[in-house]
Structures are given as C-alpha cells and as structure tokens.
Design a protein around this motif. Structure first.
Motif, PDB file in Angstrom:
ATOM      1  N   ALA A   1      21.583   0.867  -4.037  1.00  0.00           N
ATOM      2  CA  ALA A   1      21.195   0.743  -5.446  1.00  0.00           C
ATOM      3  C   ALA A   1      22.145   1.547  -6.327  1.00  0.00           C
ATOM      4  O   ALA A   1      22.579   1.080  -7.397  1.00  0.00           O
ATOM      5  CB  ALA A   1      19.761   1.213  -5.639  1.00  0.00           C
ATOM      6  N   GLY A   2      22.482   2.767  -5.876  1.00  0.00           N
ATOM      7  CA  GLY A   2      23.427   3.579  -6.633  1.00  0.00           C
ATOM      8  C   GLY A   2      24.803   2.954  -6.693  1.00  0.00           C
ATOM      9  O   GLY A   2      25.464   2.962  -7.747  1.00  0.00           O
ATOM     10  N   MET A   3      25.227   2.393  -5.569  1.00  0.00           N
ATOM     11  CA  MET A   3      26.554   1.766  -5.528  1.00  0.00           C
ATOM     12  C   MET A   3      26.595   0.532  -6.434  1.00  0.00           C
ATOM     13  O   MET A   3      27.600   0.288  -7.123  1.00  0.00           O
ATOM     14  CB  MET A   3      26.900   1.381  -4.087  1.00  0.00           C
ATOM     15  N   SER A   4      25.527  -0.248  -6.434  1.00  0.00           N
ATOM     16  CA  SER A   4      25.472  -1.431  -7.308  1.00  0.00           C
ATOM     17  C   SER A   4      25.561  -1.028  -8.772  1.00  0.00           C
ATOM     18  O   SER A   4      26.256  -1.675  -9.574  1.00  0.00           O
ATOM     19  CB  SER A   4      24.173  -2.209  -7.055  1.00  0.00           C
ATOM     20  N   GLN A   5      24.852   0.061  -9.108  1.00  0.00           N
ATOM     21  CA  GLN A   5      24.920   0.549 -10.482  1.00  0.00           C
ATOM     22  C   GLN A   5      26.323   1.026 -10.816  1.00  0.00           C
ATOM     23  O   GLN A   5      26.824   0.800 -11.931  1.00  0.00           O
ATOM     24  CB  GLN A   5      23.912   1.687 -10.673  1.00  0.00           C
ATOM     25  N   ALA A   6      26.974   1.688  -9.864  1.00  0.00           N
ATOM     26  CA  ALA A   6      28.346   2.160 -10.084  1.00  0.00           C
ATOM     27  C   ALA A   6      29.299   0.984 -10.292  1.00  0.00           C
ATOM     28  O   ALA A   6      30.208   1.048 -11.134  1.00  0.00           O
ATOM     29  CB  ALA A   6      28.798   3.013  -8.902  1.00  0.00           C
TER      30      ALA A   6
ATOM     31  N   GLN B   1      33.621   6.178   3.383  1.00  0.00           N
ATOM     32  CA  GLN B   1      33.752   4.848   2.787  1.00  0.00           C
ATOM     33  C   GLN B   1      32.770   4.620   1.637  1.00  0.00           C
ATOM     34  O   GLN B   1      32.837   3.580   0.981  1.00  0.00           O
ATOM     35  CB  GLN B   1      33.541   3.781   3.871  1.00  0.00           C
ATOM     36  N   THR B   2      31.859   5.564   1.428  1.00  0.00           N
ATOM     37  CA  THR B   2      30.844   5.375   0.382  1.00  0.00           C
ATOM     38  C   THR B   2      30.824   6.497  -0.655  1.00  0.00           C
ATOM     39  O   THR B   2      30.155   6.352  -1.689  1.00  0.00           O
ATOM     40  CB  THR B   2      29.441   5.281   1.006  1.00  0.00           C
ATOM     41  N   THR B   3      31.533   7.596  -0.417  1.00  0.00           N
ATOM     42  CA  THR B   3      31.504   8.735  -1.339  1.00  0.00           C
ATOM     43  C   THR B   3      32.173   8.378  -2.665  1.00  0.00           C
ATOM     44  O   THR B   3      33.345   7.990  -2.699  1.00  0.00           O
ATOM     45  CB  THR B   3      32.214   9.956  -0.727  1.00  0.00           C
ATOM     46  N   LEU B   4      31.424   8.508  -3.739  1.00  0.00           N
ATOM     47  CA  LEU B   4      31.981   8.244  -5.070  1.00  0.00           C
ATOM     48  C   LEU B   4      32.673   9.490  -5.631  1.00  0.00           C
ATOM     49  O   LEU B   4      33.744   9.395  -6.226  1.00  0.00           O
ATOM     50  CB  LEU B   4      30.877   7.797  -6.033  1.00  0.00           C
ATOM     51  N   ILE B   5      32.020  10.636  -5.439  1.00  0.00           N
ATOM     52  CA  ILE B   5      32.562  11.889  -5.972  1.00  0.00           C
ATOM     53  C   ILE B   5      32.406  12.985  -4.919  1.00  0.00           C
ATOM     54  O   ILE B   5      31.301  13.219  -4.422  1.00  0.00           O
ATOM     55  CB  ILE B   5      31.828  12.321  -7.263  1.00  0.00           C
ATOM     56  N   ASP B   6      33.515  13.623  -4.572  1.00  0.00           N
ATOM     57  CA  ASP B   6      33.489  14.821  -3.739  1.00  0.00           C
ATOM     58  C   ASP B   6      33.996  15.971  -4.606  1.00  0.00           C
ATOM     59  O   ASP B   6      35.194  16.063  -4.873  1.00  0.00           O
ATOM     60  CB  ASP B   6      34.377  14.641  -2.505  1.00  0.00           C
ATOM     61  N   PRO B   7      33.093  16.843  -5.074  1.00  0.00           N
ATOM     62  CA  PRO B   7      33.531  17.913  -5.988  1.00  0.00           C
ATOM     63  C   PRO B   7      34.536  18.864  -5.369  1.00  0.00           C
ATOM     64  O   PRO B   7      35.255  19.558  -6.087  1.00  0.00           O
ATOM     65  CB  PRO B   7      32.223  18.630  -6.332  1.00  0.00           C
TER      66      PRO B   7
ATOM     67  N   ALA C   1      32.491  -1.029  -0.453  1.00  0.00           N
ATOM     68  CA  ALA C   1      31.570   0.010   0.012  1.00  0.00           C
ATOM     69  C   ALA C   1      30.133  -0.498  -0.015  1.00  0.00           C
ATOM     70  O   ALA C   1      29.349  -0.237   0.916  1.00  0.00           O
ATOM     71  CB  ALA C   1      31.711   1.254  -0.858  1.00  0.00           C
ATOM     72  N   ASN C   2      29.787  -1.234  -1.058  1.00  0.00           N
ATOM     73  CA  ASN C   2      28.424  -1.764  -1.156  1.00  0.00           C
ATOM     74  C   ASN C   2      28.183  -2.835  -0.092  1.00  0.00           C
ATOM     75  O   ASN C   2      27.073  -2.954   0.448  1.00  0.00           O
ATOM     76  CB  ASN C   2      28.177  -2.339  -2.548  1.00  0.00           C
TER      77      ASN C   2
END
Length: 310
Positions: A79-84, A165-171, A237-238
């Motif tokens: 769901a988060g990936m779809s929103q992204a 393969q799914t990480t959007l942000i790695d601080p 990724a999604n």
C-alpha cells in the motif's frame, strides 16, 4: 445344593454387573469426550500417532498465524509503495507542466516540496508490527512459511524479502533508497546529468530535482527522465511485493489444507462413533437392570432358604 446354586447365581450376577459397569464407564467416557482413544491404555499405537498429529496441527496452526502477520506486513508495504508510485508519477507530471512556456516554476516547486514531504511520510508510516520495509537500512526479512518433516528432523521453512529492493529511504545511506539514490540521464540537449529526488545525493556532482526561475528546459528534460527511471524502480518493487504476497497467500491456503487433512486423519483414528456409543450405552443400561434383577432374585432365594433354618 440349592444354596450353593443360589450363591453361584448371585456371584455370576455380581460379576456381570461389575463388567457392565466397567463397559458403561468406557461408553460414557467416549460420549463425554467424543473420543474412543483417550489415552495410551485405550490403544497405544493409535494414541501415539494421534499425539504426533496433534503436535503437527499445533505447529501448522502457528505457521498459519505467522503467515497472516506476514501477509499483513506485505499488504502494508505494498500500500505504501503504491502510494509512492502515485506521488512520483505526480511529481513527474508537475515537471512536465513546468516545461510549458510561461509557467511559474517557483510555484510548481512549492507543489514539488509538498509531494516530497508526502513521500517521506509514506515511507516512514508504512510499518506494521515493528517492521518497515520502505524506510531504514536494507536487509533480509525471513518470515515463517512452513514446517518441514523429513528423515526424522523438523525444520521451519521461510519466505524472504530483500529490503534492498523495497527501501525508499535509508537515512544512513542515500545510495540504498529508491527515492534518494542518483539517476544518470542524458538530457534532450545530449548532456550527461545526474539527478536525485530526496536526501543529499550519493555523489558531489548530482543535482536535486528542484525548480527555480533559472531552471532550463534541458535540465527539466533530464529531471523528467530521472523521475521516469525512479517510477519504474518503484513499480518493479511493488511487483516484487505482489509476488511475495501471492506466495504467502498460496502457502497459507496450502497449510490450512494440510491442517484439515491432519484433522480428518486424527478423527478417523480416535473419534468415537457417537450414534454407536449411545446405542451401546442404552443396551448396557438394560443389561445392568437385568443383572440387578438377577442379583435381587438370587439374594431373595438365599433369604428364603435361610428362613427354613429358623
């Protein structure tokens, strides 16, 4: 001789009564528990097999529960990936809009800033049960998927998710995030450029995707290309999350089927035939009444004989 015969009759009736009571106790136990094999003394072989089956059913039920949690985590991440994907697509559309003559790029940039903040919020909030596959350091997540019994050994099978393969942000490292890593492109004018969307980029030469009054059409073309690459990364990724979710769903359904089969096998081994046991109990109750009457008659005869000696 009559006295001896009477005593024998009484003893026989008493023995029969005790046997009937024991059989009634067994039938009543079977009716109350629903089982014809309650412990090892009833049938050692069946009890041993049934105990093993019950243990396997409990283990498989725990796996089903774990798969349910895994499916929930996958659904949250998807769901988060779809929103992204939607937000990245909207950013790309805003950049295309900014390419039109006469558009105020600074106003478009305010919208871009808002969309970027939404992307950060999506990445950080896509968590479930303490797990977040879109935000944080990459790694492998192992989720229980099956119980394997082979050669006398029991082991747990896992479904794995590679968070790289799914990480959007790695601080901690911009190069690990799909939204923070650099994208190399060739602009419409043929220039080689590198762009990033969030964070600080992974190289000193990369440019952030942001607009001001001096942003050129050539730079905008490069930004659009970078966003297209980013969008495709998120779509891939999604798709990966979708494949994992389907695999978890299949494994959950298969494990439930195994549990049903095991329960049927267990029932065939130890379940009591309630109709048969009820009929048997009624017959035993009649036999008990007859045995009591026989014992009563024998005792009455003994009393009559004793009267002769008075």
């Amino acid at each position: 001789m009559t006295s001896i015969h009477t005593n024998r009759t009484a003893m026989t009736a008493l023995a029969t009564l005790r046997l009937i009571d024991a059989q009634m106790e067994t039938s009543m136990k079977r009716i109350s528990t629903g089982l014809r094999v309650n412990d090892a003394s009833d049938n050692a072989a069946y009890w041993s097999i049934a105990t093993t089956l019950r243990s396997d059913i409990k283990a498989k039920s725990a796996v089903v529960d774990a798969l349910g949690l895994s499916r929930a985590m996958t659904d949250v991440a998807s769901a988060g990936m779809s929103q992204a994907v939607d937000l990245v697509s909207e950013i790309k559309a805003k950049l295309v809009l900014a390419s039109e003559p006469g558009v105020d790029k600074t106003k478009v940039n305010r919208e871009l800033d808002e969309l970027k903040e939404q992307l950060r919020n999506v990445a950080q909030s896509s968590s479930f049960n303490g797990q977040n596959w879109l935000y944080g350091s990459p790694g492998t997540v192992s989720m229980p998927a099956s119980i394997k019994n082979y050669g006398g050994f029991t082991s747990v099978g896992y479904i794995e998710i590679d968070k790289s393969q799914t990480t959007l942000i790695d601080p901690a490292d911009n190069s690990n995030g799909l939204l923070t890593k650099d994208h190399d492109v060739t602009t419409a004018g043929g220039a080689a450029e590198t762009f990033y969307l969030l964070g600080t980029g992974t190289s000193g030469t990369a440019k952030q995707i942001t607009l001001d009054a001096n942003t050129t059409a050539d730079e905008l073309s490069g930004m659009v290309q970078a966003m297209s690459k980013m969008e495709q990364d998120l779509i891939d990724a999604n798709a990966l999350l979708g494949v994992k979710a389907k695999g978890i769903e299949r494994q959950e359904a298969f494990t439930k089927t195994l549990i049903d089969v095991s329960k049927k096998a267990l029932g065939r081994l130890v379940d009591a035939d309630m109709a048969e046991e009820s009929t048997r109990l009624k017959a035993l109750q009649v036999q008990k009444q007859l045995a009591i009457q026989s014992l009563s008659i024998a005792n009455s005869q003994a009393d009559m004989i004793l009267q002769l000696f008075r």
